[in-house]
Design an enzyme around this catalytic site. Structure first.
Site, PDB file in Angstrom:
ATOM      1  N   GLU A 217      78.876  78.623  59.986  1.00 42.66           N
ATOM      2  CA  GLU A 217      77.862  77.627  59.617  1.00 42.66           C
ATOM      3  C   GLU A 217      76.532  78.299  59.261  1.00 42.66           C
ATOM      4  O   GLU A 217      75.481  77.959  59.814  1.00 42.66           O
ATOM      5  CB  GLU A 217      77.719  76.588  60.731  1.00 42.66           C
ATOM      6  CG  GLU A 217      79.071  75.959  61.074  1.00 42.66           C
ATOM      7  CD  GLU A 217      79.012  74.820  62.091  1.00 42.66           C
ATOM      8  OE1 GLU A 217      77.931  74.597  62.668  1.00 42.66           O
ATOM      9  OE2 GLU A 217      80.046  74.168  62.284  1.00 42.66           O
ATOM     10  N   GLU A 320      87.590  74.251  60.818  1.00 47.42           N
ATOM     11  CA  GLU A 320      87.025  73.777  62.083  1.00 47.42           C
ATOM     12  C   GLU A 320      86.741  72.297  61.977  1.00 47.42           C
ATOM     13  O   GLU A 320      86.113  71.826  61.025  1.00 47.42           O
ATOM     14  CB  GLU A 320      85.735  74.543  62.424  1.00 47.42           C
ATOM     15  CG  GLU A 320      85.262  74.239  63.832  1.00 47.42           C
ATOM     16  CD  GLU A 320      83.994  74.984  64.220  1.00 47.42           C
ATOM     17  OE1 GLU A 320      83.912  76.205  64.002  1.00 47.42           O
ATOM     18  OE2 GLU A 320      83.081  74.316  64.735  1.00 47.42           O
TER      19      GLU A 320
END
Ligand SMILES: *[C@@H]1O[C@H](CO)[C@@H](O)[C@H](O)[C@H]1NC(C)=O
Length: 487
Positions: A217, A320
């Site tokens: 991220e 994810e």
């Protein structure tokens, strides 16, 4: 309308042997036998926190990485059969070197600090005292248990570079969260860290990481060191490009040229699109697979990311996913969106053990306590136990169903959900050259979102000509297996 169908079915059944009543389904989907949305690579989980806490437990390994039944907390759990494991290279260590030690956020959650292998910058030689290969043993134990049970795709990923590579020595992120935390003179060191672990695993851990992702991220602006609760690190796209180049070099120089780089594990589909467009052709050419997280949920241009990735010949994983809905409803709705628009070839859950509905088994990693499997567990099982690696994903013809075909077993799998009132869903197989055997049983399994049936198996559905149907209660997920069917 449903009642009248039931009545007609009852009459049909009471007359027996008379043909099965013609389809009276409330809605019909026609499966496209010619479609090919990719060869399924599998289902997975990231290890990290839950495995660093519970990584020595064989029952959990059986539950997650086999398809056998395991008794757990008075329940019998059908194993999820996951084959993909994402191992988290830690960023934390408690040593002091040359008067310097890790900075820790006052809000850091202890179970989310993952011990890293490279303790200080004195030496990059993995057999020197700067490296400690015995740390993080529980997470590594679960990695081995997964492998021993058949998991076959391993990814190494990083939430943050080792603390001492970071500007503020804090592996929870930079001071403001939105600026880079990796020191510019450590771009190579982070690559060396990841490549050295990959090499050490190949030489000493008994398997190869298929892929390495040095980011997690990276575009997010919430990785704030002073207040962070977990490891994290922001990377500008230009920094990502530099690190990708260094990582390719470091993997290659260790004889790991077949180990691919995946990137960038952005939180949102739209961020992944932006990063893809900003990485530049040199870095992008070194990325074999786009990994994206599902935290944009119902929003975001999944289709755009799919066409960018497939246009560039890259694989695409939903690497994810997680949320706090223990009912399984959001899991199903987002997964259906993924199959329809993102078209990944693998789908990976984040923390299987967690609290507040985030896990599929309730757990507190800090208190080291385990609760029961929730409804989301069984909803997930409806997919993972049936859509198996190697199957060809088909267009199921609707936004409420997923289909996969096993060519060698001549088996079709359909997973469908009924969001409406109780009704019959009808599955039209007329586009298959052999649509199964007329009258043959279509085995089915059902799980009620929220509460109710949990992976309940039944053999009461049959093929009638070129179709079959089944009754669904509202918010029911069902999986079907059609045998002897040919595309
Ligand atoms: C140790 O710290 C001192 C003072 O900050 C610095 O000058 C020196 O370069 C450091 N040595 C190493 C090996 O990092």
């Amino acid at each position: 309308m449903v009642d009248s169908i039931l009545t007609r079915l009852a009459i049909g059944l009471s007359l027996t042997l008379v043909a099965i009543p013609t389809a009276n389904a409330d809605i019909t989907t026609t499966l496209d036998a010619k479609s090919n949305l990719g060869a399924w690579e599998g289902w997975g989980t990231s290890l990290a926190w839950w495995a660093a806490t519970f990584g020595t437990r064989d029952d959990l390994a059986d539950i997650f990485f086999t398809t056998k039944s395991t008794s757990f907390k008075g329940q019998t759990l059908p194993g999820l059969g996951l084959n993909i494991v994402r191992y988290n290279a830690g960023a934390s260590s408690s040593n002091t070197y040359n008067g310097t030690k890790m900075a820790v956020s006052s809000k850091m959650i202890k179970s989310r600090q993952i011990e890293g292998y490279w303790l200080d910058w004195a030496s990059s030689n993995p057999s020197s005292n700067s490296w400690k290969w015995t740390v993080d043993s529980a997470q590594r134990n679960m990695l081995w248990k997964a492998r021993d049970r058949g998991a076959d795709l391993f990814e190494l990923f990083s939430n943050s570079p080792m603390w001492w590579m970071c500007k503020n020595h804090n592996p929870a992120g930079s001071d403001d969260g939105s600026s880079d935390n990796l020191q510019s003179w450590n771009y190579n060191a982070h690559a060396v860290y990841m490549a050295t672990i990959a090499k050490y695993a190949a030489d000493n851990w008994g398997f190869k990481f298929q892929s390495v992702n040095p980011f997690n991220e990276p575009t997010a602006d919430w990785w704030k060191g002073p207040t962070g609760t977990q490891e994290g690190c922001h990377f500008e796209a230009s920094t990502q490009a530099s690190v990708i180049g260094e990582l390719r070099k470091e993997l290659d120089s260790r004889g790991l040229s077949s180990t691919i780089i995946s990137a960038s594990d952005e939180s949102y589909y739209d961020q992944a699109v932006t990063t893809f467009n900003k990485l530049g052709s040199t870095a992008l050419s070194k990325v074999a697979r786009i990994n994206v997280h599902g935290y944009q949920y119902a929003k975001g241009a999944r289709d755009k990311l799919h066409s960018l990735a497939s246009g560039a010949g890259k694989k695409l994983w939903q690497s994810e996913y997680g949320e706090n809905d223990a009912t399984g409803e959001r899991l199903v709705s987002n997964m259906l969106l993924d199959f329809k628009w993102l078209k990944p070839t693998a789908w990976v859950y984040w923390q299987l053990l967690d609290g507040g509905g985030w896990g599929v088994i309730d757990a507190d990693n800090d208190a080291k306590s385990l609760g029961a499997a929730n409804q989301k567990y069984f909803v997930l099982a409806q997919f993972t136990r049936h859509v198996r690696p190697g199957m060809r994903i088909l267009d199921a013809g609707s936004d409420y169903a997923v289909a996969a075909y096993d060519a060698s077993a001549k088996k079709l799998v359909i997973v469908a959900v009924n969001w409406g009132s109780a009704q019959y869903l009808n599955f039209d197989l007329s586009k298959f050259s052999t649509p199964g055997v007329d009258g043959a049983v279509v085995k089915r399994w059902s799980t009620q979102i929220g509460s109710g049936s949990r992976y309940a198996e039944a053999s009461d559905t049959k093929i009638s000509g070129k179709r079959f149907w089944a009754k669904f209660d509202k918010n029911m997920v069902q999986t079907f297996e059609v045998a002897n069917i040919v595309l």
